[in-house]
Design a protein around this motif. Structure first.
Motif, PDB file in Angstrom:
ATOM      1  N   MET A 111       0.917  -1.186  -0.102  1.00 54.49           N
ATOM      2  CA  MET A 111       0.085   0.164  -0.036  1.00 54.49           C
ATOM      3  C   MET A 111       0.724   1.184  -0.171  1.00 54.49           C
ATOM      4  SD  MET A 111      -3.182  -0.995   2.442  1.00 54.49           S
ATOM      5  CE  MET A 111      -3.707   0.524   2.669  1.00 54.49           C
ATOM      6  N   ASN A 112       2.032   1.264   0.725  1.00 54.21           N
ATOM      7  CA  ASN A 112       2.858   2.282   0.830  1.00 54.21           C
ATOM      8  C   ASN A 112       3.655   2.606  -0.424  1.00 54.21           C
ATOM      9  OD1 ASN A 112       2.752   4.012   3.046  1.00 54.21           O
ATOM     10  ND2 ASN A 112       3.733   2.612   4.338  1.00 54.21           N
ATOM     11  N   GLN A 113       4.111   1.434  -1.271  1.00 56.47           N
ATOM     12  CA  GLN A 113       4.703   1.383  -2.387  1.00 56.47           C
ATOM     13  C   GLN A 113       3.836   2.057  -3.598  1.00 56.47           C
ATOM     14  OE1 GLN A 113       6.387  -2.296  -3.399  1.00 56.47           O
ATOM     15  NE2 GLN A 113       7.437  -1.346  -5.252  1.00 56.47           N
ATOM     16  N   TYR A 114       2.580   1.668  -3.502  1.00 53.24           N
ATOM     17  CA  TYR A 114       1.521   1.860  -4.547  1.00 53.24           C
ATOM     18  C   TYR A 114       1.430   3.350  -4.220  1.00 53.24           C
ATOM     19  CZ  TYR A 114      -2.795   2.285  -7.280  1.00 53.24           C
ATOM     20  OH  TYR A 114      -3.836   2.461  -8.085  1.00 53.24           O
ATOM     21  N   SER A 115       1.203   3.797  -3.208  1.00 58.54           N
ATOM     22  CA  SER A 115       0.830   5.328  -2.829  1.00 58.54           C
ATOM     23  C   SER A 115       1.895   6.149  -3.221  1.00 58.54           C
ATOM     24  CB  SER A 115       0.619   5.444  -1.360  1.00 58.54           C
ATOM     25  OG  SER A 115       0.383   6.808  -0.902  1.00 58.54           O
ATOM     26  N   ASN A 116       3.227   5.735  -2.919  1.00 56.55           N
ATOM     27  CA  ASN A 116       4.375   6.479  -3.514  1.00 56.55           C
ATOM     28  C   ASN A 116       4.809   6.371  -4.723  1.00 56.55           C
ATOM     29  OD1 ASN A 116       5.730   7.284  -0.835  1.00 56.55           O
ATOM     30  ND2 ASN A 116       6.292   5.569  -0.295  1.00 56.55           N
ATOM     31  N   THR A 117       4.255   5.837  -5.331  1.00 57.62           N
ATOM     32  CA  THR A 117       4.269   5.771  -7.090  1.00 57.62           C
ATOM     33  C   THR A 117       3.168   6.355  -7.447  1.00 57.62           C
ATOM     34  OG1 THR A 117       5.087   3.211  -6.972  1.00 57.62           O
ATOM     35  CG2 THR A 117       4.353   4.019  -9.106  1.00 57.62           C
ATOM     36  N   LYS A 118       2.118   6.276  -7.020  1.00 52.50           N
ATOM     37  CA  LYS A 118       0.975   7.265  -7.651  1.00 52.50           C
ATOM     38  C   LYS A 118       0.810   8.565  -7.226  1.00 52.50           C
ATOM     39  CE  LYS A 118      -3.817   6.673  -9.131  1.00 52.50           C
ATOM     40  NZ  LYS A 118      -5.014   5.786  -9.238  1.00 52.50           N
TER      41      LYS A 118
ATOM     42  N   ASN B 189      -8.520  -5.812  -6.933  1.00 52.78           N
ATOM     43  CA  ASN B 189      -7.400  -6.391  -7.694  1.00 52.78           C
ATOM     44  C   ASN B 189      -6.811  -5.790  -8.773  1.00 52.78           C
ATOM     45  OD1 ASN B 189      -6.784  -8.968  -6.323  1.00 52.78           O
ATOM     46  ND2 ASN B 189      -8.583 -10.051  -7.183  1.00 52.78           N
ATOM     47  N   ASP B 190      -6.548  -4.425  -8.765  1.00 53.82           N
ATOM     48  CA  ASP B 190      -5.984  -3.714  -9.779  1.00 53.82           C
ATOM     49  C   ASP B 190      -4.385  -3.891  -9.729  1.00 53.82           C
ATOM     50  OD1 ASP B 190      -8.456  -2.982 -10.670  1.00 53.82           O
ATOM     51  OD2 ASP B 190      -8.292  -0.861  -9.845  1.00 53.82           O
ATOM     52  N   ILE B 191      -4.074  -4.273  -8.398  1.00 54.11           N
ATOM     53  CA  ILE B 191      -2.479  -4.497  -8.549  1.00 54.11           C
ATOM     54  C   ILE B 191      -2.217  -6.039  -7.800  1.00 54.11           C
ATOM     55  CG2 ILE B 191      -2.153  -1.835  -8.106  1.00 54.11           C
ATOM     56  CD1 ILE B 191      -1.750  -2.940  -5.069  1.00 54.11           C
ATOM     57  N   GLY B 192      -1.049  -6.410  -7.889  1.00 54.66           N
ATOM     58  CA  GLY B 192      -0.648  -7.588  -7.175  1.00 54.66           C
ATOM     59  C   GLY B 192       0.158  -7.456  -6.138  1.00 54.66           C
ATOM     60  N   ILE B 193       0.260  -8.493  -4.818  1.00 50.67           N
ATOM     61  CA  ILE B 193       1.298  -8.239  -4.143  1.00 50.67           C
ATOM     62  C   ILE B 193       1.988  -9.733  -4.228  1.00 50.67           C
ATOM     63  CG2 ILE B 193       1.626  -8.199  -1.757  1.00 50.67           C
ATOM     64  CD1 ILE B 193      -1.395  -7.046  -1.542  1.00 50.67           C
ATOM     65  N   LYS B 194       3.071 -10.037  -4.794  1.00 52.97           N
ATOM     66  CA  LYS B 194       4.048 -10.740  -4.769  1.00 52.97           C
ATOM     67  C   LYS B 194       3.098 -12.402  -5.529  1.00 52.97           C
ATOM     68  CE  LYS B 194       7.880  -9.581  -1.907  1.00 52.97           C
ATOM     69  NZ  LYS B 194       8.940  -9.952  -0.838  1.00 52.97           N
ATOM     70  N   ASP B 195       2.588 -11.931  -6.490  1.00 48.55           N
ATOM     71  CA  ASP B 195       1.682 -13.146  -6.977  1.00 48.55           C
ATOM     72  C   ASP B 195       0.446 -13.631  -6.147  1.00 48.55           C
ATOM     73  OD1 ASP B 195       3.229 -13.351  -9.135  1.00 48.55           O
ATOM     74  OD2 ASP B 195       4.691 -14.848  -8.028  1.00 48.55           O
ATOM     75  N   VAL B 196       0.125 -12.753  -5.093  1.00 48.02           N
ATOM     76  CA  VAL B 196      -1.099 -12.990  -4.445  1.00 48.02           C
ATOM     77  C   VAL B 196      -2.221 -11.888  -4.607  1.00 48.02           C
ATOM     78  CG1 VAL B 196      -1.842 -12.948  -1.852  1.00 48.02           C
ATOM     79  CG2 VAL B 196       0.343 -13.576  -2.403  1.00 48.02           C
ATOM     80  N   PRO B 197      -3.461 -12.287  -5.051  1.00 48.21           N
ATOM     81  CA  PRO B 197      -4.424 -11.225  -5.174  1.00 48.21           C
ATOM     82  C   PRO B 197      -4.503 -10.246  -4.216  1.00 48.21           C
ATOM     83  CG  PRO B 197      -5.205 -13.372  -5.776  1.00 48.21           C
ATOM     84  CD  PRO B 197      -3.850 -13.672  -4.959  1.00 48.21           C
ATOM     85  N   ALA B 198      -4.445  -8.983  -4.567  1.00 50.36           N
ATOM     86  CA  ALA B 198      -4.572  -7.861  -3.628  1.00 50.36           C
ATOM     87  C   ALA B 198      -5.822  -7.946  -2.870  1.00 50.36           C
ATOM     88  CB  ALA B 198      -4.466  -6.475  -4.290  1.00 50.36           C
ATOM     89  N   SER B 199      -6.880  -8.508  -3.280  1.00 53.23           N
ATOM     90  CA  SER B 199      -8.119  -8.534  -2.737  1.00 53.23           C
ATOM     91  C   SER B 199      -8.128  -9.474  -1.698  1.00 53.23           C
ATOM     92  CB  SER B 199      -9.378  -9.124  -3.762  1.00 53.23           C
ATOM     93  OG  SER B 199      -8.937 -10.363  -4.146  1.00 53.23           O
TER      94      SER B 199
END
Length: 257
Positions: A152-159, A182-192
Motif C-alpha cells: 500500500m505504501n509502495q503503491y501510494s508512493n508511486t502514484k 485486484n488492480d494490483i498484485g502483491i507478490k503473486d497474491v491477489p490484492a483482494s
C-alpha cells in the motif's frame, strides 16, 4: 585474634564512594549527579517526604499497557491505523478505528497463533482451492498483512509521491479500492485477499473484547448497545422490554472474581 581497626579506613572510604559517586540499587549503580543525590539522601528520605493533603492524592496511572507493538514496525502500524480509519471512520455515532485501537488489535493478532497459522496445515503439495474453502494461501497471515501494508505504501508512493498516511482521504480511498478490485498484485497474491482479511480484522478489532487490544473502553460495544461478556442474563431473560446493560469485558470478571 585479628584486629578489626585496620579495616575501618577501608570501610569508611567505601561508604564515601557510595555516597558521593552513586548508590547500588537492585544491582544497578546510579552514577553522576543522580547517583550522588540518591546516595546523600538515603538516610533522610523518610523525614523529607510530605504526605499529599486529603483530596489531592496523586492521579492514578491510567496508561493502557496493552497498547504496545508486538509485530508491526512503525510504518506498518501507522499505515494500518490510517487504512482502518477509512474503513471504519469516526462519525456522530461514535469513535472510529483509530480511537478504538484497531491497529493494536491487528498487531497483537499477527503476533499470536492466529497470525502464525498455528492450527492450519501449511505444507505442500499445494492445489488450487475453491473460494468456499477459506484461507488457502502459502503465506502466513502475518506475512500477508505485512506484505499488503508495505505494498500500500509502495503503491501510494508511486502514484501520489507520498506514503499512504500523508495522502488525502479520497486518495487513501482510491488506494484501498485498487486493492479491493485486484488492480494490483502483491507478490503473486491477489490484492483482494489482503483487503478482505484487513477489512475483517478492522471489524473484529472494533468489536472484540478490549482484552485483545481493540475496542478501547468498550466504545464499539456501547455504540451497538452490546452487553459484552456478562456473567449471567437470568434476571433479564424473561423481560419483554429491551434492557440496556453496561458492557463488561473478560478483564472485569477477573476484578469481580
Amino acid at each position: 585474634m585479628a584486629n578489626d581497626k585496620p579495616n575501618k579506613p577501608q570501610d569508611e572510604s567505601r561508604r564515601r564512594f557510595l555516597k558521593y559517586s552513586g548508590t547500588a540499587l537492585g544491582g544497578v549503580v546510579l552514577g553522576g549527579v543522580i547517583g550522588g543525590l540518591v546516595g546523600s539522601n538515603l538516610n533522610n528520605n523518610a523525614e523529607e517526604k510530605t504526605p499529599a493533603p486529603e483530596g489531592k492524592q496523586p492521579a492514578a496511572d491510567n496508561k493502557d499497557y496493552n497498547q504496545a507493538l508486538m509485530f508491526f514496525n512503525q510504518d506498518q502500524f501507522l499505515t494500518a491505523e490510517a487504512a482502518a480509519e477509512r474503513l471504519f471512520p469516526a462519525d456522530d455515532l461514535g469513535p472510529g478505528a483509530k480511537e478504538l485501537g484497531v491497529a493494536f488489535f491487528m498487531d497483537h493478532q499477527m503476533d499470536s497463533q492466529y497470525g502464525y497459522n498455528a492450527r492450519d496445515y501449511m505444507l505442500p503439495p499445494y492445489y488450487k482451492s475453491e473460494e468456499t474453502q477459506g484461507y488457502q494461501l502459502i503465506f502466513k497471515r502475518r506475512e500477508l498483512i505485512a506484505l499488503g501494508l508495505d505494498a500500500m505504501n509502495q503503491y501510494s508512493n508511486t502514484k501520489y509521491k507520498k506514503p499512504f498516511v500523508e495522502i488525502a482521504p479520497e486518495e487513501q480511498d482510491a488506494v484501498l479500492t485498487a486493492f479491493e478490485k485486484n488492480d494490483i498484485g502483491i507478490k503473486d497474491v491477489p490484492a483482494s485477499n489482503f483487503f478482505a482479511m484487513f477489512l475483517n480484522l478492522t471489524l473484529e478489532g472494533a468489536y472484540s473484547d478490549p482484552l485483545y487490544g481493540g475496542n478501547r473502553n468498550m466504545a464499539g460495544w456501547k455504540m451497538r448497545n452490546f452487553p459484552g461478556n456478562q456473567m449471567s442474563y437470568t434476571e433479564y431473560i424473561d423481560k419483554e422490554e429491551f434492557v440496556k446493560l453496561e458492557p463488561l469485558s473478560l478483564h472485569d470478571h477477573l476484578e469481580l472474581g
